[in-house]
Design a protein around this motif. Structure first.
Motif, PDB file in Angstrom:
ATOM      1  N   GLU A  25      11.947  32.422  15.987  1.00  0.00           N
ATOM      2  CA  GLU A  25      13.373  32.348  15.706  1.00  0.00           C
ATOM      3  C   GLU A  25      13.589  33.044  14.376  1.00  0.00           C
ATOM      4  O   GLU A  25      12.844  32.787  13.427  1.00  0.00           O
ATOM      5  N   ALA A  26      14.562  33.918  14.319  1.00  0.00           N
ATOM      6  CA  ALA A  26      14.653  34.736  13.122  1.00  0.00           C
ATOM      7  C   ALA A  26      16.098  35.052  12.768  1.00  0.00           C
ATOM      8  O   ALA A  26      16.978  35.140  13.629  1.00  0.00           O
ATOM      9  N   VAL A  27      16.300  35.200  11.471  1.00  0.00           N
ATOM     10  CA  VAL A  27      17.490  35.826  10.923  1.00  0.00           C
ATOM     11  C   VAL A  27      16.970  36.950  10.043  1.00  0.00           C
ATOM     12  O   VAL A  27      16.400  36.703   8.981  1.00  0.00           O
ATOM     13  N   PHE A  28      17.120  38.168  10.482  1.00  0.00           N
ATOM     14  CA  PHE A  28      16.513  39.273   9.763  1.00  0.00           C
ATOM     15  C   PHE A  28      17.368  39.684   8.577  1.00  0.00           C
ATOM     16  O   PHE A  28      18.590  39.795   8.682  1.00  0.00           O
ATOM     17  N   GLU A  29      16.689  39.934   7.467  1.00  0.00           N
ATOM     18  CA  GLU A  29      17.389  40.375   6.257  1.00  0.00           C
ATOM     19  C   GLU A  29      17.935  41.787   6.429  1.00  0.00           C
ATOM     20  O   GLU A  29      18.952  42.145   5.827  1.00  0.00           O
ATOM     21  N   TYR A  30      17.261  42.582   7.266  1.00  0.00           N
ATOM     22  CA  TYR A  30      17.666  43.967   7.472  1.00  0.00           C
ATOM     23  C   TYR A  30      17.861  44.233   8.965  1.00  0.00           C
ATOM     24  O   TYR A  30      17.291  43.553   9.820  1.00  0.00           O
ATOM     25  N   PRO A  61      20.903  43.390  14.743  1.00  0.00           N
ATOM     26  CA  PRO A  61      21.662  43.347  13.490  1.00  0.00           C
ATOM     27  C   PRO A  61      21.111  42.311  12.510  1.00  0.00           C
ATOM     28  O   PRO A  61      20.483  41.326  12.904  1.00  0.00           O
ATOM     29  N   ARG A  62      21.360  42.516  11.237  1.00  0.00           N
ATOM     30  CA  ARG A  62      20.933  41.616  10.189  1.00  0.00           C
ATOM     31  C   ARG A  62      21.807  40.358  10.169  1.00  0.00           C
ATOM     32  O   ARG A  62      22.937  40.340  10.632  1.00  0.00           O
ATOM     33  N   ASN A  63      21.225  39.289   9.627  1.00  0.00           N
ATOM     34  CA  ASN A  63      21.953  38.044   9.346  1.00  0.00           C
ATOM     35  C   ASN A  63      22.575  37.383  10.576  1.00  0.00           C
ATOM     36  O   ASN A  63      23.628  36.769  10.482  1.00  0.00           O
ATOM     37  N   HIS A  64      21.921  37.529  11.744  1.00  0.00           N
ATOM     38  CA  HIS A  64      22.396  36.843  12.939  1.00  0.00           C
ATOM     39  C   HIS A  64      21.216  36.166  13.630  1.00  0.00           C
ATOM     40  O   HIS A  64      20.152  36.762  13.792  1.00  0.00           O
ATOM     41  N   LEU A  65      21.415  34.932  14.027  1.00  0.00           N
ATOM     42  CA  LEU A  65      20.357  34.139  14.639  1.00  0.00           C
ATOM     43  C   LEU A  65      19.958  34.688  16.005  1.00  0.00           C
ATOM     44  O   LEU A  65      20.812  35.075  16.806  1.00  0.00           O
ATOM     45  N   ALA A  66      18.666  34.676  16.264  1.00  0.00           N
ATOM     46  CA  ALA A  66      18.165  35.085  17.576  1.00  0.00           C
ATOM     47  C   ALA A  66      16.796  34.468  17.805  1.00  0.00           C
ATOM     48  O   ALA A  66      16.008  34.317  16.870  1.00  0.00           O
TER      49      ALA A  66
END
Length: 268
Positions: A25-30, A61-66
């Motif tokens: 589970e990630a929220v990517f900074e970039y 996209p950055r800053n979105h939960l997935a």
């Protein structure tokens, strides 16, 4: 478990995974531009699920939960080239051109480019560099990333609005966000960040609006969603536990039985 990441620069990597699956589970900074060489990738967002196969190219996209699940396929490892499009680099890129773009609010989504020949050529040209000994020249890396950004702008006229979103999350409605994103197994610190709150403020606001601790509420909501998937959609427990935010099948089964008095497989 055989998981390997090779970096030629901090922003360009090749990931290889040989095991049954790899889930995060990630929220990517970039922003992340991905070319899937082999295997399959499932990406689960709050309102949509994507399945990518070998040859597909997509932008996360950055800053979105997935929730991201990578699978080997037909005995072939999951392998992907990943390029980070950092905020700093994007600011430099757009400062150097007269783009005339307008920043508009677009729905957050995964951008799919299938197997676009221009993007594929750009990303495939990186593969030989992973076999090099010694450092990868920064000037070449910069040119490759600039090439990728330029191609994205050429083939997707809406991409400027995504790539020029440099804002950090502000304080937003906690109830609406959590009701939409509770199935993502993120730390409370990350939930706080994405709702524009420190951890202490997040915990305080959460208890106030939900009348429960975050962990208790999250577990309850995930179990309810799991029950729905098992009972109504006839999914297997081995598929469900990943999609609703549990990390371990045995822990999911134990928690489910404690809540409903029966093991998940009994609902199928």
């Amino acid at each position: 478990m055989d998981f390997q990441i090779q970096y030629i620069t901090p922003d360009i990597k090749l990931s290889t995974y040989d095991d049954k699956l790899f889930k995060t589970e990630a929220v990517f900074e970039y922003h992340m531009l991905v070319w899937l060489i082999s295997g399959e990738t499932k990406i689960i967002q709050a309102d949509k699920t994507y399945l990518f196969k070998a040859g597909d190219i997509f932008l996360i996209p950055r800053n979105h939960l997935a929730t991201i699940i990578n699978y080997p396929k037909d005995g072939v490892p999951h392998k992907a080239v990943v390029m980070h499009l950092t905020t700093e680099r994007l600011k430099q890129f757009y400062a150097s051109i007269e783009s005339g773009h307008k920043t508009i609010c677009l729905e957050s989504k995964i951008h799919s480019f299938q197997s676009h020949p221009l993007l594929k050529s750009c990303l495939a040209s990186l593969v030989p560099y992973f076999e090099m000994k010694g450092p990868f020249p920064e000037n070449i890396a910069s040119l490759k990333i600039t090439e990728a950004i330029s191609i994205l702008r050429e083939i997707d006229k809406d991409i400027d609005a995504v790539l020029t979103d440099f804002e950090e999350p502000g304080k937003i409605d906690l109830v609406g966000f959590m009701e939409k994103n509770y199935m993502f197994n993120m730390s409370l610190e990350r939930f706080g960040y994405l709702t524009g709150r420190s951890l202490s403020t997040f915990n305080r606001d959460f208890r106030k609006v939900f009348q429960a601790t975050p962990q208790r509420w999250l577990t309850q909501k995930r179990l309810e969603l799991a029950y729905y998937h098992l009972k109504e959609k006839r999914k297997r427990p081995s598929d469900v536990f990943l999609e609703v935010g549990f990390e371990d099948l045995s822990h999911f089964s134990y928690t489910f039985k404690k809540q409903y008095g029966l093991v998940p497989s009994a609902l199928i």
